[in-house]
Scaffold this active site. Structure first.
Site, short mmCIF file in Angstrom:
data_model
loop_
_atom_site.label_atom_id
_atom_site.label_comp_id
_atom_site.label_asym_id
_atom_site.label_seq_id
_atom_site.Cartn_x
_atom_site.Cartn_y
_atom_site.Cartn_z
N LYS A 113 -19.66 5.43 0.22
CA LYS A 113 -20.16 5.41 -1.16
C LYS A 113 -19.28 6.33 -1.99
O LYS A 113 -18.66 7.25 -1.44
CB LYS A 113 -21.59 5.93 -1.21
N ASP A 162 -21.97 -0.22 -8.48
CA ASP A 162 -23.31 0.37 -8.38
C ASP A 162 -23.67 0.72 -9.83
O ASP A 162 -23.12 0.10 -10.76
CB ASP A 162 -23.28 1.62 -7.46
N SER A 218 -20.89 -8.95 -0.62
CA SER A 218 -19.60 -8.26 -0.67
C SER A 218 -18.81 -8.52 0.62
O SER A 218 -17.60 -8.76 0.58
CB SER A 218 -19.79 -6.75 -0.82
#
Ligand code: NDP
Ligand code: 2IT
Length: 443
Positions: free
Chosen positions: A125, A165, A375
């Site tokens: 992330k 995001d 994804s």
């Protein structure tokens, strides 16, 4: 003290001032104890001590020039948490609240989520404390180009593949992709959520929201019912919220509310989604704008969207947006299903209250896994240089969500926690990662 409690205590002590990361670990680790009791080798091989420590955390300077010609500086982050089952994969969040604890909570959750998809993707992330709100396209481009200038050293199609995001959508991915290509000379699937004309996958834009609704479809089916005629409250009005609303409406539900950080709209007869898309996707405006153009709705900035009576609640904005007091309101007003579109939407006490009260609750790592799953399908299409049809990708997504639901249910049942999708998803996600770590030795 149990093994999971010991690791939790040590890890909290070693990582002070990261409350969201502590919360994610506190939600996950205790639920793994029954599985570890059955497989003592994982304690012997210190799998949890390794799992809670990111393989790598990079923090970097992102200097850029605004429209006035002034230099601005932001902090950029990428956590490469776990690569046991595949290259690091996970979104980038651009929001002023971004810090190390938030990036680590998201990266930690991502390990389990990505494992649940059944695809070969590890957990990562990243993001920045940059606020895209109110910035011109030129400023956003300047920021994105600077951000990827540094990040390009650490990512790659077989190494680490970021995506969107909060605050990162097709526009930002496009700017980063173009600059990456320019820097490296590689036309490769280094980012997902790309535009359809340069390597993006059909259904990626819709995937998280659609996947969330497919998850709830399974939850409803287990209770012999469907979305038809159900009243649904959704928070947020970004990518996840909009496409959750679209699919739920296609399934016959009535979407009576959407929100943003300013407040919520209440549309008792159902929201006009085309108007929401125009305001949010095209104009990048505020949800309050909706009531100026549609008199079937009211706008509220002084109460919570969770105060509205509904059958199904889909939090799709951010972490800890449902606290215990909101859970109490939802339960009192007859809500039967809560499924997290956002990551860690509910606080731990809110989650516990839902489970105790018989509200059927799906945690984000299971319910919002559709985005990262598609994804991974985008990565597959990029590597094989083919393009699948909308129907093909959508069908795979629906199957993946069904499998995540079934695997989570089965894992919960196996350990005597029937119906507890929180424990079930954690265990089902952990199993594969733990085994892969074990067989790869002390790395
Ligand atoms: P977007 O940026 O498209 O939309 C975010 C929405 O949430 C906006 O309406 C925003 O309102 C609201 N919001 C964000 N932060 C806050 C806050 N602190 N308080 C109140 N409202 C807030 O993001 P996404 O739709 O992509 O992401 C939403 C959630 O879903 C996040 O938790 C993300 O981690 C999760 N998620 C996203 C996936 C994806 O594929 N995009 C995949 C899986 C999970 P405002 O504009 O006023 O800030
Ligand atoms: O939280 C998430 O799963 C995402 N933001 C999507 C990640 C991805 O790589 O598609």
């Amino acid at each position: 003290m149990s093994y999971t409690a010991k690791v939790l205590e040590q890890t909290i002590k070693r990582n002070p001032n990261e409350p969201e990361f502590h919360q994610a670990m506190s939600e996950i680790l205790p639920t793994l104890q029954p599985f570890i009791d059955e497989h003592p080798v994982y304690e012997k091989e210190r799998i949890l001590e390794r799992l809670v420590e990111p393989e790598r955390l990079t923090v970097f300077r992102v200097p850029w020039v605004d429209d006035k010609g002034d230099i601005q500086v932001n902090k950029g982050y990428r956590v490469q948490f776990n690569s046991a089952i595949g290259p690091y994969k996970g979104g980038l969040r651009f929001h002023p609240s971004v810090n190390t604890g938030i990036i680590k909570f998201l990266g930690f959750e991502q390990i389990f989520k990505n494992s649940l998809t059944g695809l070969a993707i590890g957990g990562g992330k990243g993001g920045a404390d940059f606020d895209p709100k109110g910035k011109s396209d030129r400023e956003v481009m300047s920021f994105c180009q600077s951000f990827i200038c540094e990040l390009q050293r650490y990512v790659g199609a077989d190494r680490d593949v970021p995506a969107g995001d909060i605050g990162v959508g097709a526009r930002e991915i496009g700017y980063m992709y173009g600059q990456y290509k320019r820097l490296t000379g590689q036309y490769e699937g280094v980012l997902t959520g790309k535009g359809l004309t340069y390597g993006g996958s059909l259904v990626r834009k819709e995937a998280t929201g659609y996947g969330l609704v497919y998850m709830v479809e399974n939850m409803l089916a287990s209770k012999n019912t469907t979305f038809e005629g159900k009243k649904v409250v959704i928070s947020g009005s970004g990518n996840v919220a909009i496409y959750a609303a679209e699919k739920a409406a296609q399934f016959g539900a009535k979407i009576i509310a959407l929100s943003d950080s300013g407040g919520y709209i209440h549309a008792p007869e159902g929201v006009d989604l085309e108007l929401v898309k125009q305001i949010k996707e095209v104009e990048r405006g505020r949800i309050s704008e909706y009531v100026k153009r549609n008199d079937g709705a009211t706008y509220h900035s002084d109460s919570s969207v969770w105060s509205l009576p509904c059958d199904i609640a889909l939090p799709c904005a951010t972490q800890n947006e449902i606290l215990k007091e909101h859970a109490e309101l939802l339960i009192k007003n007859g809500c039967k299903i809560v499924a997290e579109g956002s990551n860690m939407s509910a606080s731990i006490d809110a989650t516990e209250l839902f489970i105790k009260s018989g509200v059927y609750f799906a945690p984000g790592k299971a319910a919002n896994a559709g985005g990262v799953a598609v994804s991974a399908l985008e990565m597959a299409q990029n590597s094989s240089r083919i393009v699948w049809s909308f129907e093909e990708v959508d069908c795979r997504l629906r199957t993946i969500m069904h499998d995540i639901y079934t695997n989570s249910c089965n894992a919960a049942q196996r350990y005597g926690m029937k119906g507890n999708l929180v424990a079930g998803a954690n265990i089902a996600g952990f199993e594969k990662v733990a085994e892969a770590m074990l067989y790869q030795g002390a790395v």
